[in-house]
Write a protein that holds these residues in place. Structure first.
Motif, mmCIF file in Angstrom:
data_model
loop_
_atom_site.group_PDB
_atom_site.id
_atom_site.type_symbol
_atom_site.label_atom_id
_atom_site.label_comp_id
_atom_site.label_asym_id
_atom_site.label_seq_id
_atom_site.Cartn_x
_atom_site.Cartn_y
_atom_site.Cartn_z
ATOM 1 N N THR A 74 0.825 -1.182 -0.061
ATOM 2 C CA THR A 74 0.098 -0.074 0.047
ATOM 3 C C THR A 74 0.769 1.284 0.102
ATOM 4 O O THR A 74 2.019 1.320 0.398
ATOM 5 N N VAL A 75 0.368 2.468 -0.651
ATOM 6 C CA VAL A 75 1.139 3.404 -0.565
ATOM 7 C C VAL A 75 0.745 4.427 0.829
ATOM 8 O O VAL A 75 1.306 5.399 0.989
ATOM 9 N N GLY A 76 -0.291 3.836 1.755
ATOM 10 C CA GLY A 76 -0.454 4.230 2.905
ATOM 11 C C GLY A 76 -1.747 4.625 3.088
ATOM 12 O O GLY A 76 -2.100 5.672 3.943
ATOM 13 N N LEU A 77 -2.727 3.877 2.806
ATOM 14 C CA LEU A 77 -4.313 4.090 2.861
ATOM 15 C C LEU A 77 -4.383 3.676 4.785
ATOM 16 O O LEU A 77 -4.633 2.623 4.715
ATOM 17 N N VAL A 78 -4.430 4.430 5.461
ATOM 18 C CA VAL A 78 -4.390 4.143 6.856
ATOM 19 C C VAL A 78 -5.669 3.356 7.097
ATOM 20 O O VAL A 78 -5.624 2.381 8.100
ATOM 21 N N PRO A 103 0.995 11.970 -3.314
ATOM 22 C CA PRO A 103 -0.191 12.691 -2.847
ATOM 23 C C PRO A 103 -1.127 12.225 -1.728
ATOM 24 O O PRO A 103 -1.641 13.006 -0.982
ATOM 25 N N ILE A 104 -1.307 10.833 -1.656
ATOM 26 C CA ILE A 104 -1.984 10.359 -0.525
ATOM 27 C C ILE A 104 -1.587 10.863 0.867
ATOM 28 O O ILE A 104 -2.301 10.975 1.649
ATOM 29 N N ASN A 105 -0.061 11.260 0.980
ATOM 30 C CA ASN A 105 0.246 11.767 2.185
ATOM 31 C C ASN A 105 -0.322 12.872 2.656
ATOM 32 O O ASN A 105 -0.388 13.341 3.708
ATOM 33 N N ARG A 106 -1.019 13.530 1.750
ATOM 34 C CA ARG A 106 -1.646 14.815 2.416
ATOM 35 C C ARG A 106 -2.877 14.569 3.016
ATOM 36 O O ARG A 106 -3.582 15.390 4.017
ATOM 37 N N THR A 107 -3.369 13.205 2.696
ATOM 38 C CA THR A 107 -4.570 12.826 3.541
ATOM 39 C C THR A 107 -4.125 12.071 4.766
ATOM 40 O O THR A 107 -4.897 12.191 5.855
#
Length: 371
Positions: A205-209, A241-245
């Protein structure tokens, strides 16, 4: 076959493929057949991993009826090989015309199959070809499972049956956590019906918490890999960009909970991008992030993609980076890329779609900013 719903003229709703059906659903479809027919079909498909038409202890008439009602989800468009045949990439066409790719990699004592969970990807990671082409749709559980079955049944995979353990990695096209329900149903099929151990299944995953939190509560201790690529929020916002969330601090908290619950080592993936994330400061930031998680770091030389203008870090820089991580107490491995010549390596899957070229900006300042 008298009285079997398979004799009905209409297909089930939404035209599922055979691998979309659970064992219970297939049993309902075979109602009217002797009870052992379900065992024969299910065992043939998943334990023996045979095509439906080769399950010869089931009558040809019944096999034909099942095939007519539940046709394959995937059509093989093209097979390419590299690394003296040890890497095989397959391009699949879905029924609606969307395309996905999977990659089979043979090693001396194991075989790894990298599969897709979506057609395209909505995460927009700057260096990744799947992110560059954009998102089409989620795959169904059957479309995911059929990638494995069809690949293992293809002649190009014949020698892999004697190559030791089979590993399934969700590292192909798409973000698995954004299609969690279908991905997890596929994991259960691989584990419970195909006999693939949880330790041989990896979800990246790219980091979907929220997805990681669901994985933490799930009952199988599969491996978790996180595409990190930057350990400060300012740079990671641009690369992923998912890091912004879900910024780094929130991600780290969720990963720590996963490690406590599963007692499984977490892997952090780090694409080595020349002049972007390969400095001494990057080493220090990554070490500070990885060490509390007892995470293993996979350093991946950047693979070329048509929509990203940066070059990979030099090999000497990558080796120095790994040595510096070790000096900080972080275990790191430099990944040997496979299939680069056929666009089958990490970050290169794009299913033949064209993309525009862009660049991630270099740092404007050496100062680290945090949220």
């Amino acid at each position: 076959m008298r009285g079997s719903p398979l004799m009905a003229s209409q297909r089930p709703a939404d035209d599922p493929c055979l691998a979309d059906l659970s064992r219970t659903e297939l049993g309902e479809l075979l109602d009217g057949e002797p009870s052992y027919r379900l065992d024969q079909v299910w065992e043939g498909l998943y334990r023996q991993r045979r095509p439906l038409d080769e399950i010869t202890n089931v009558s040809k008439a019944l096999r034909s009826a099942i095939a007519d009602l539940l046709p394959p989800a995937l059509g093989l468009v093209r097979t390419q090989s590299a690394d003296r045949g040890s890497t095989v990439k397959q391009l699949w066409s879905l029924r609606d015309g969307h395309l996905v790719e999977s990659v089979l990699m043979r090693y001396r004592n194991r075989t790894t199959l990298c599969i897709s969970s979506q057609a395209g990807c909505a995460m927009g990671c700057s260096f990744c070809a799947s992110g560059q082409i954009g998102f089409d749709r989620n795959l169904s559980v059957g479309e995911i499972v059929e990638q494995v079955l069809a690949t293992l049944q293809h002649p190009s995979a014949a020698t892999s049956r004697s190559s030791g353990a089979l590993n399934i990695v969700f590292m192909g096209m798409g973000e698995p956590m954004a299609n969690y329900d279908a991905v997890w149903s596929a994991v259960e099929r691989f584990h419970g019906d195909m006999g693939i151990g949880a330790r041989h299944i990896t979800i990246s995953t790219v980091g979907l918490v929220p997805g990681i939190a669901r994985l933490t509560a799930a009952d199988l201790p599969v491996n978790l890999a996180v595409s990190l690529h930057a350990a400060n929020d300012r740079m990671r916002d641009r690369i992923a960009p998912i890091n912004r969330t879900y910024p780094l601090r929130e991600l780290a908290k969720c990963l720590a909970e996963y490690r406590r619950a599963k007692r499984r080592r977490i892997s952090l993936e780090w694409a080595m991008i020349g002049g972007v994330n390969d400095s001494d400061r990057d080493v220090a930031e990554l070490a500070a992030y990885a060490r509390p998680l007892a995470a293993h770091v996979n350093l991946i030389p950047l693979n070329p993609t048509p929509g990203y203008g940066h070059e990979p870090s030099p090999q000497s820089t990558i080796e120095r980076f790994a040595a510096e991580l070790a000096s900080h107490g972080v275990n790191a491995t430099i990944r040997a890329n496979r299939g680069t010549s056929i666009d089958a390596a990490c970050g290169q899957l794009r299913a033949d779609k064209q993309v525009a070229i862009g660049r991630t900006r270099r740092r404007a300042s050496p100062r680290v900013q945090s949220r």
